[in-house]
Structures are given as structure tokens and as C-alpha cells.
Design a protein around this motif. Structure first.
Motif, PDB file in Angstrom:
ATOM      1  N   UNK A  14       0.961  -1.387  -0.023  1.00 46.73           N
ATOM      2  CA  UNK A  14      -0.178   0.104   0.291  1.00 46.73           C
ATOM      3  C   UNK A  14       0.939   1.283   0.208  1.00 46.73           C
ATOM      4  N   UNK A  15       2.328   1.253   0.121  1.00 47.51           N
ATOM      5  CA  UNK A  15       2.827   2.699   0.684  1.00 47.51           C
ATOM      6  C   UNK A  15       4.398   1.839   0.703  1.00 47.51           C
ATOM      7  N   UNK A  16       5.328   2.764   0.113  1.00 46.65           N
ATOM      8  CA  UNK A  16       7.189   2.833  -0.337  1.00 46.65           C
ATOM      9  C   UNK A  16       7.503   3.581   0.470  1.00 46.65           C
TER      10      UNK A  16
ATOM     11  N   UNK B 271      -1.687   1.932  12.439  1.00 43.35           N
ATOM     12  CA  UNK B 271      -2.212   1.170  11.365  1.00 43.35           C
ATOM     13  C   UNK B 271      -1.761   0.226  10.121  1.00 43.35           C
ATOM     14  N   UNK B 272      -0.724   0.263  10.909  1.00 45.01           N
ATOM     15  CA  UNK B 272       0.734  -0.140   9.647  1.00 45.01           C
ATOM     16  C   UNK B 272       0.734  -1.898  10.364  1.00 45.01           C
ATOM     17  N   UNK B 273       0.187  -2.707   8.754  1.00 44.35           N
ATOM     18  CA  UNK B 273      -0.079  -4.137   9.180  1.00 44.35           C
ATOM     19  C   UNK B 273       1.031  -5.124   9.197  1.00 44.35           C
ATOM     20  N   UNK B 274       1.412  -4.444   8.396  1.00 44.64           N
ATOM     21  CA  UNK B 274       2.750  -5.879   8.168  1.00 44.64           C
ATOM     22  C   UNK B 274       3.638  -5.254   7.010  1.00 44.64           C
ATOM     23  N   UNK B 275       5.264  -4.968   7.293  1.00 47.69           N
ATOM     24  CA  UNK B 275       6.358  -4.264   6.813  1.00 47.69           C
ATOM     25  C   UNK B 275       7.269  -5.399   6.031  1.00 47.69           C
ATOM     26  N   UNK B 276       7.620  -4.397   4.925  1.00 50.64           N
ATOM     27  CA  UNK B 276       8.671  -5.565   4.024  1.00 50.64           C
ATOM     28  C   UNK B 276      10.073  -5.069   4.151  1.00 50.64           C
TER      29      UNK B 276
ATOM     30  N   UNK C 237      -8.756  -0.940   8.307  1.00 47.42           N
ATOM     31  CA  UNK C 237      -9.403   0.603   9.232  1.00 47.42           C
ATOM     32  C   UNK C 237      -8.541   1.513   9.823  1.00 47.42           C
ATOM     33  N   UNK C 238      -7.143   1.338   8.921  1.00 49.37           N
ATOM     34  CA  UNK C 238      -6.493   2.619   8.748  1.00 49.37           C
ATOM     35  C   UNK C 238      -6.558   3.599   7.562  1.00 49.37           C
ATOM     36  N   UNK C 239      -6.096   4.622   8.381  1.00 55.85           N
ATOM     37  CA  UNK C 239      -6.476   6.277   7.081  1.00 55.85           C
ATOM     38  C   UNK C 239      -4.456   6.430   6.761  1.00 55.85           C
ATOM     39  N   UNK C 240      -4.907   6.291   5.953  1.00 52.26           N
ATOM     40  CA  UNK C 240      -3.479   6.367   4.711  1.00 52.26           C
ATOM     41  C   UNK C 240      -2.897   7.951   4.563  1.00 52.26           C
ATOM     42  N   UNK C 241      -3.929   8.721   4.910  1.00 51.33           N
ATOM     43  CA  UNK C 241      -3.579  10.055   4.915  1.00 51.33           C
ATOM     44  C   UNK C 241      -2.807  10.339   6.595  1.00 51.33           C
TER      45      UNK C 241
ATOM     46  N   UNK D  22      10.625   9.841   3.090  1.00 51.02           N
ATOM     47  CA  UNK D  22       9.843   9.915   2.251  1.00 51.02           C
ATOM     48  C   UNK D  22       8.396   8.633   1.892  1.00 51.02           C
ATOM     49  N   UNK D  23       7.203   9.218   1.901  1.00 48.26           N
ATOM     50  CA  UNK D  23       6.120   8.303   2.076  1.00 48.26           C
ATOM     51  C   UNK D  23       5.434   8.405   0.357  1.00 48.26           C
ATOM     52  N   UNK D  24       4.841   7.053  -0.484  1.00 46.54           N
ATOM     53  CA  UNK D  24       4.366   6.637  -1.376  1.00 46.54           C
ATOM     54  C   UNK D  24       3.556   5.765  -1.503  1.00 46.54           C
ATOM     55  N   UNK D  25       2.582   6.068  -2.408  1.00 45.35           N
ATOM     56  CA  UNK D  25       1.584   5.509  -1.949  1.00 45.35           C
ATOM     57  C   UNK D  25       1.849   4.336  -3.449  1.00 45.35           C
TER      58      UNK D  25
END
Length: 386
Positions: free
Chosen positions: A53-55, A84-89, A230-234, A247-250
Motif C-alpha cells: 500500500x505504501x513505499x 495502522x501498519x499491518x505488515x512491513x517488508x 481500517x487505517x487512514x493512509x493519510x 518520504x512515503x509514496x503510495x
């Protein structure tokens, strides 16, 4: 009396050569648009398939595809603590040359964060996904490797445990997938000459954790984030960007950067060449129809002397242009399907693109028919006696 059928039947060689000429021009247009579509699909493969979802990339950078990026090795642990973060890689990708079977080959190495990610999103054609944490690799068939091969990358040997197909980067290099730890080790490899130069410049350097005497920067290009439903990306993006070093990119932004930054010039160039061939095709078909009309001025004058209306003559010329266009387009599709699979880069023939090119050819034939009709309308019935 049908002039179009008569001309095709009595001059089959000329009609066939004309149709083939139009077909090759159309094949060139189909090839250029298909090549662009293939480059776009190849460039977006990782972005579309890796399910992020995010980079999280280096601050003030647009990496890892549009430009270089390097984040802290422990960035994934920091990101994990954000609400709001469920998983990271972790993620990294770089080009690597290697020797195999007596030849030098080239691949784009992609780090897969095993065991969090075993590469299940890869479309395997043979073998399995990554199970072990080290010294296993999945390769695309374009690299020339097969399941069971062993290849040396960096300072270690890697077993090819899986194969993919059509997994290449925007430059056409086949992708090879290894664990993130293996990818970091390969990227940090330094030659003895590099170590010598570094020591001569900076003096004796303390050994880094990987055993190199050269201090190494992080080789992690980005951290991939999957959000809670349920997390708000913003809010998540704002929380991470307050750190100041990222920097966070979608995924949508990554896609836009790839298409409108890295591939923008390629898009303009292909569009320009396609437009140029369209103009050439219009000129060629118009000249052909005009020449065929000139050759049949006597027959046209005879028809008018017999009382034929202008619409009859116009219909015949239009039919002739339509036959040439239809035959040329059909032949171009046949040639494309036979030839394009042999190309080193993937050529994607999307039905909407083919429909658009077919419509463009129809408009070209209509313009060519209008040129011939305009000349035929000037023919007088009295010219049959001349």
C-alpha cells in the motif's frame, strides 16, 4: 461492372503488393505501440504484483525506481510501530552481472524479505518459492537459467529453485529474486582494488559487520507497508514523514512516477514515430488510389456516358480503398502474430490499441478514396471518345 473487383482480379500481383505494403506499415505501428505497452507492463510488474500500500523511501527522493534510494537498515522496525501498519517488508533492487556456463550474463536482483515474504506473488512456471533464508534464487527464463542450476553471485553460490516468465525490468533485463539478506550481501561486495583505494584515501577502516574493511552504506532501498483495512493512509503517511528522513509514496504515486517520469521520453518518442508512419501510410495509400483512378479514367468516362451517377463511381473507388485497407490490416495482424514473439522485448497487442489503429487505417483509406473521387469527378463522359 465493379471496378474494384475487376482491378483486383485482373491485376492480382499489384493488389497483393499494395496490400503487403500497407500491411508492413501497419505492422510497424502495431509493433511500436505494442513495444511501449510491453515496456510499461515490464516496468510496473513489481509495483503491481508485490502487494504494497505504501513505499517508505529515502527522504526527498522518488525511489526506488525513478531514482536511487537508501533507508536505514532498521527502518522496518520503526515503521512497524506506526499505528495502522499491518505488515512491513524490506525491499532492494539493483542490476548485477554474473558468469554462467562460460558467458557473462545480466540480471536485475530483487531482494525478497524472507521469511516475511517467500515470493508467493511471483508467477512460477517451474520449481518453488524461496524457503531457505540464504543461498536460493528464483530467476526469470530470459536469464537462460533453469531449476537446479547453480550460479555465483558476489562471493557465494546460489541454487536456482524456481523459474518465472516475462518477469523483466523496464530495460529488458530478466529479474532474479533472492532473500533480502543475500541481496544486501551481494550489493556490499567490494573488490580488493576498491578496498585498497578506500584505505589509501581514508586510512585503515574498521571492519563492517559483513566482514568488509570498507564502511558500507545501507543497501535497503525501501520498506513496503501493508495497512490495516481500517487505517487512514493519510494519517499513517503524515506520522512517518514527521521523522524527516523518509518520504512515503503510495502505489499509485509509484506508478505515476514510473510512467510520467522515467518512461515519459520513451512515450513521446514512440508517439512521434507512430504519427510519422501514419502520415506516410496516408500518403502511400492516397497515391496508390489516385494512380489506380488515373489508370481507369477511360472506364469511368464510359460509365458516365452510359448514365451512371457520380455516387456509383464514388462507391467503386471507396470499395477499392476499403479492400486495400482491409487486406492490409488483416495481413498486418498475421505478420505481427508470427514475428513479434521472436523479438527480444515483449510486444503487447492490446485489443483497444488494435481497434484504434484499425480506425486510423479506415480514416486513411477514406481520405485516399476522397482523393481518387475528387479526380474522378473531373472526368467528362466526352473523354471516352478521345
Amino acid at each position: 461492372m465493379n471496378l474494384a473487383l475487376k482491378d483486383a482480379i485482373h491485376s492480382p500481383t499489384r493488389f497483393a503488393l499494395t496490400a503487403f505494403g500497407v500491411a508492413f506499415l501497419m505492422t510497424a505501428m502495431i509493433g511500436m505501440t505494442g513495444l511501449y505497452r510491453g515496456v510499461v507492463e515490464d516496468a510496473l510488474l513489481i509495483i503491481e504484483r508485490i502487494d504494497a500500500d505504501l513505499w517508505v523511501v529515502q527522504g526527498e527522493r522518488a525511489g526506488p525506481f525513478a531514482e536511487g534510494s537508501a533507508v536505514a537498515p532498521d527502518m522496518d522496525r520503526r515503521v512497524e510501530g506506526v499505528p495502522g501498519v499491518a505488515d512491513v517488508r524490506r525491499f532492494t533492487q539493483f542490476t548485477q552481472q554474473f558468469a554462467f556456463d562460460g558467458a557473462t550474463r545480466r540480471a536485475t536482483l530483487t531482494g525478497v524479505d524472507v521469511p516475511r515474504d517467500d515470493g508467493h506473488w511471483l508467477p512460477l512456471t517451474a520449481g518453488r518459492w524461496l524457503h531457505a533464508g540464504r543461498y536460493e534464487a528464483i530467476a526469470d527464463a530470459s536469464t537462460g537459467l533453469h531449476v537446479g542450476d547453480r550460479v555465483r553471485l558476489g562471493l557465494d553460490d546460489y541454487d536456482i529453485v524456481g523459474l518465472t516468465r516475462h518477469m523483466v525490468d523496464s530495460a529488458g533485463d530478466g529479474l532474479m529474486f533472492v532473500s533480502i539478506n543475500d541481496a544486501t550481501a551481494i550489493a556490499q561486495r567490494r573488490t580488493s582494488e576498491e578496498v585498497h583505494l578506500a584505505r589509501a584515501t581514508h586510512g585503515e577502516l574498521a571492519a563492517s559487520p559483513d566482514g568488509s574493511s570498507v564502511a558500507q552504506e545501507s543497501k535497503i532501498a525501501a520498506v513496503l507497508v501493508r495497512l490495516d483495512p481500517a487505517a487512514d493512509p493519510a494519517q499513517v503517511i503524515a506520522a512517518m514523514e514527521r521523522w524527516g528522513d523518509v518520504r512515503v509514496l503510495t502505489t499509485a504515486q509509484q506508478r505515476d512516477l514510473m510512467l510520467n517520469a522515467r518512461l515519459w521520453k520513451l512515450r513521446l518518442q514512440i508517439l512521434a514515430f507512430t504519427g510519422l508512419i501514419l502520415i506516410i501510410t496516408a500518403i502511400v495509400v492516397s497515391l496508390i488510389i489516385y494512380t489506380m483512378t488515373i489508370e481507369k479514367l477511360h472506364e469511368i468516362a464510359l460509365l458516365k456516358l452510359m448514365g451512371a451517377r457520380e455516387s456509383v463511381v464514388a462507391g467503386m473507388i471507396g470499395q477499392q480503398a476499403g479492400m486495400i485497407g482491409l487486406a492490409g490490416f488483416a495481413l498486418s495482424l498475421l505478420i505481427a502474430r508470427l514475428v513479434f514473439p521472436l523479438f527480444p522485448r515483449r510486444v503487447v497487442m492490446d485489443p483497444p490499441d488494435l481497434a484504434a489503429l484499425g480506425l486510423a487505417l479506415a480514416l486513411i483509406c477514406a481520405v485516399a478514396a476522397w482523393v481518387g473521387i475528387a479526380r474522378a469527378s473531373k472526368v467528362s463522359a466526352r473523354e471516352v471518345l478521345s
